[in-house]
Design an enzyme around this catalytic site. Structure first.
Site, PDB file in Angstrom:
ATOM      1  CG  HIS A  28      -0.262  -0.279   2.496  1.00  0.00           C
ATOM      2  ND1 HIS A  28       0.085  -1.558   2.873  1.00  0.00           N
ATOM      3  CD2 HIS A  28       0.172   0.539   3.472  1.00  0.00           C
ATOM      4  CE1 HIS A  28       0.695  -1.520   4.046  1.00  0.00           C
ATOM      5  NE2 HIS A  28       0.776  -0.257   4.428  1.00  0.00           N
ATOM      6  CG  HIS A  76       1.203   5.065   4.187  1.00  0.00           C
ATOM      7  ND1 HIS A  76       0.422   4.962   5.316  1.00  0.00           N
ATOM      8  CD2 HIS A  76       1.912   3.911   4.114  1.00  0.00           C
ATOM      9  CE1 HIS A  76       0.674   3.799   5.918  1.00  0.00           C
ATOM     10  NE2 HIS A  76       1.561   3.146   5.218  1.00  0.00           N
TER      11      HIS A  76
END
Ligand code: AMP
Length: 120
Positions: free
Chosen positions: A101, A103
């Protein structure tokens, strides 16, 4: 066998999340524990545990993560002042969720890039 995380359930909309974007390759949702006024996670729909696991086949979705980040940053009013994109890989970087992922953090002056001090 790669183990699914909570992010796969969010991507399939089996559990709630504050979704801000979804397409065939990536999903973006607000971080449950924001570290900045804007803190959004951009996640490939396919489970790739860490950056160590990426291959050439993943390049389209990895590229999409950045174009989507830029689009969201614009929408969130972050583009002019800027923002930070962070990808943590494994324990030295503090990766908690083993589904890649990115950020997207912004909305404030973020300060130094790293919180530890290093002198060469
Ligand atoms: P990392 O330390 O890079 O693995 O970051 C994992 C991030 O996922 C943290 O910032 C968490 O706050 C965030 N997170 C964990 N569970 C959820 C959830 N259910 N919805 C949104 N964000 C989450």
């Amino acid at each position: 066998m790669v183990e699914e995380t909570i992010f796969s359930k969010i991507i399939r909309r089996e559990i709630p999340a504050d979704l801000v974007y979804q397409d065939a390759l990536v999903t973006a949702f607000r971080d449950i524990s924001p570290q900045a006024p804007t803190h959004i996670l951009i996640v490939p729909n396919l489970l790739i545990p860490t950056v160590n696991d990426v291959t050439i086949e993943h390049e389209a979705m990895l590229g999409r993560m950045i174009t989507v980040a830029a689009k969201i940053a614009e929408k969130e009013g972050l583009a002019e002042d800027g923002y930070r994109l962070i990808l943590n890989c494994k324990h030295h970087a503090g990766q908690e969720i083993y589904h890649i992922h990115m950020h997207l953090v912004g909305g404030v002056l973020l300060g130094p890039m790293l919180s530890y001090s290093f002198k060469k």
